[in-house]
Design an enzyme around this catalytic site. Structure first.
Site, PDB file in Angstrom:
ATOM      1  N   ASN A  43      12.455  -3.538 -22.354  1.00 13.74           N
ATOM      2  CA  ASN A  43      11.507  -2.536 -21.887  1.00 13.74           C
ATOM      3  C   ASN A  43      10.062  -3.009 -22.021  1.00 13.74           C
ATOM      4  OD1 ASN A  43      13.715  -0.754 -21.552  1.00 13.74           O
ATOM      5  ND2 ASN A  43      13.576  -0.135 -23.696  1.00 13.74           N
TER       6      ASN A  43
ATOM      7  N   THR B 134       0.882  -1.164   0.000  1.00 17.19           N
ATOM      8  CA  THR B 134       0.000   0.000   0.000  1.00 17.19           C
ATOM      9  C   THR B 134       0.921   1.216   0.000  1.00 17.19           C
ATOM     10  OG1 THR B 134      -0.148   0.100   2.413  1.00 17.19           O
ATOM     11  CG2 THR B 134      -1.830  -1.182   1.263  1.00 17.19           C
TER      12      THR B 134
ATOM     13  N   TYR C  76     -32.445  17.008 -33.365  1.00 17.79           N
ATOM     14  CA  TYR C  76     -31.143  16.816 -33.999  1.00 17.79           C
ATOM     15  C   TYR C  76     -30.408  18.132 -34.192  1.00 17.79           C
ATOM     16  CZ  TYR C  76     -27.441  15.076 -36.944  1.00 17.79           C
ATOM     17  OH  TYR C  76     -26.205  14.757 -37.439  1.00 17.79           O
TER      18      TYR C  76
ATOM     19  N   GLU D 152       3.334   0.091 -21.323  1.00 21.84           N
ATOM     20  CA  GLU D 152       3.349   1.545 -21.131  1.00 21.84           C
ATOM     21  C   GLU D 152       2.336   2.218 -22.051  1.00 21.84           C
ATOM     22  OE1 GLU D 152       8.064   1.774 -19.797  1.00 21.84           O
ATOM     23  OE2 GLU D 152       7.465   2.326 -21.839  1.00 21.84           O
TER      24      GLU D 152
ATOM     25  N   SER E 205      16.298  -1.251 -26.438  1.00 19.53           N
ATOM     26  CA  SER E 205      16.765   0.097 -26.713  1.00 19.53           C
ATOM     27  C   SER E 205      17.510   0.140 -28.039  1.00 19.53           C
ATOM     28  CB  SER E 205      17.688   0.560 -25.575  1.00 19.53           C
ATOM     29  OG  SER E 205      18.414   1.709 -25.954  1.00 19.53           O
TER      30      SER E 205
END
Length: 490
Positions: free
Chosen positions: A291, A163, A323, A296, A283
């Site tokens: 990586n 935590t 509309y 990510e 890399s």
């Protein structure tokens, strides 16, 4: 051609389409108004909706069977030739109608009897969105399946729990992964719930005030596989709350996927887990690097989905009823969010399914930071010491060492630790695996509790997979029924 009609040419419409003709065909705003390129996504949906509408018009005697057959045949040609061959138009609806009229003659314009582009586009969006939500649901259940499989394989693999990113209490990899499966299960439930409100048919509402023709809205809904009709014609064309609900569910799912991705990125950094090469990169300059790039990017998709929801809500905010052309800018927010979240969820599922967990590194880290402290305090409380006092004893000791705990007991309780609990029980509670085994409450990480949770989760997953399959089969069956009806005319 029926009724003495002649095949129309582009000259019949000047530089415009069947909707605008010459009057509104010029000026720099034409391109700004056009959504034809973006409408490629609903091209197939529009054709199916045209077919269902024409079949209904013929069944109701609103247009002749012969005219219906000519229009339906022309729609088949349009489908074969593809979106890229459509004539220039303000949108896909006008372009398809222009192409049909070009083949059939002016009778082709009867396909637009008793409807408006307002109810037409609202129906197209719902028709296509159903397919996209079903695809997202399939990807979501695949992620849940990967999480459950890995959780079952690592039900007893002890790991540190955190935590505030600080060592907190030991748990297991299985318990950790199952926590995410439960979250994704709720995301699935939200999408299924949204699907029910997507699957209502606006067609027949016309511009917003209904139509004087004796249309059968329920028949069109049936042919298109909708569960029913949106009754109020003004609401039917104006509402986009089904988009908001769907994008909100997708954004929530993206947040869950971002959490999975974030944890795997962190655990990869700590050597707890290794991602498959299929879900990593290296890399361009540092050859030793591995990586977690895909995760990510999956993590970043939450931002895309959240911005899509914000953009959609902002576009819809404050629109007058019925509309408004603003709605043309609303729908792309939904398409972009759905696509991005589907891709991110698929990547997360693959990463989870192929990851390798480092049992030794996890076990070594499980007891770091005196993470078994709560277990010792619980043990003292089970032996009659008030929990708050037990908490003080363990906090005073400050380390996973029996002598330190015994000294703290003397200080806080005025007696040696052994007067409250047997030394061997304290030593056992200081062990991370034993600490996990103690936590056998419902939903806890102890092996029996986790086994029960996983069994329940598996049953829910099977139900959701079955429901998703049945929904897809229902749409497929409706498509086959519509095709049969079309074949009777064309």
């Amino acid at each position: 051609m029926s009724d003495g009609g002649h095949a129309a040419s582009e000259d019949d419409f000047g530089d415009g389409d069947v909707v605008r003709g010459d009057r509104f065909s010029g000026g720099p705003a034409r391109g700004f108004l056009s959504s034809l390129a973006a409408d490629e996504r609903i091209f197939a949906a529009d054709l199916e909706i045209d077919r269902a509408h024409v079949v209904m018009l013929a069944e109701q005697g609103i247009i002749d069977d012969e005219v219906a057959g000519e229009i339906l045949t022309a729609l088949n040609v349009v489908e074969v030739e593809g979106h890229e061959t459509l004539p220039e138009g303000e949108d896909v609806h006008a372009a398809i109608e222009t192409a049909v009229v070009g083949q059939v003659g002016h009778d082709g314009g009867k396909m637009h009897t008793a409807r408006s582009r307002n109810d037409e586009v609202a129906t197209c969006i719902r028709y296509r969105l159903r397919e996209d939500v079903l695809s997202l649901l399939e990807t979501t259940t695949a992620l849940r399946s990967a999480l459950l499989d890995a959780a079952e394989s690592h039900a007893e693999t002890v790991m540190p729990g955190y935590t505030h990113l600080q060592p907190a209490q030991p748990t297991t990899v299985g318990h950790f992964l199952a926590s995410y499966e439960q979250a994704v299960a709720r995301d699935t439930a939200r999408l299924l719930d949204a699907y029910g409100r997507i699957n209502q048919c606006p067609l027949g509402a016309a511009a917003f005030a209904g139509t004087p023709f004796d249309v059968n809205r329920e028949r069109v809904a049936e042919l298109l596989g909708f569960d029913g009709v949106l009754e109020n014609s003004m609401d039917a064309v104006s509402t986009r709350d089904f988009l908001v609900e769907t994008v909100a569910a997708a954004a929530n799912l993206a947040t869950t996927v971002s959490g999975v991705s974030e944890d795997l990125v962190i655990y990869s950094n700590r050597g707890f887990v290794e991602l498959s090469d299929d879900y990593a990169s290296t890399s361009s300059i540092m050859p030793q690097k591995k990586n977690p790039d895909t995760l990510e990017l999956a993590r970043a998709v939450a931002g895309d989905a959240h911005s899509g929801l914000s953009g959609l809500l902002t576009t819809l905010k404050g629109l007058p009823r019925a509309y408004n052309r603003d709605l043309q800018r609303a729908t792309p927010h939904a398409w972009d969010a759905i696509d991005a979240v589907t891709d991110a969820t698929e990547v997360a599922a693959g990463a989870v399914a192929t990851a390798t967990w480092n049992d030794d590194a996890l076990a070594d880290a499980a007891g770091e930071g005196f993470s078994t402290a709560t277990g010792v305090a619980d043990l003292l409380a089970m032996c009659g010491v008030p929990f708050r006092t037990a908490h003080e004893v363990v906090a005073t000791a400050g380390e996973a060492d029996y002598d330190a705990l015994d000294s703290a007991a003397e200080e806080v309780l005025g007696a040696p630790l052994s007067e409250f609990v047997a030394p061997e029980e304290v030593e056992s509670a200081l062990d991370a695996a034993t600490s996990v085994a103690m936590r056998d409450s419902v939903g806890g990480p102890a092996s029996e509790s986790l086994a029960d949770s996983l069994a329940d989760a598996e049953a829910t997953l099977v139900d959701d997979e079955t429901t998703t399959t049945e929904l897809a089969e229902s749409l497929e069956a409706a498509g086959e029924t519509l095709q049969t009806e079309v074949n009777d005319y064309a």
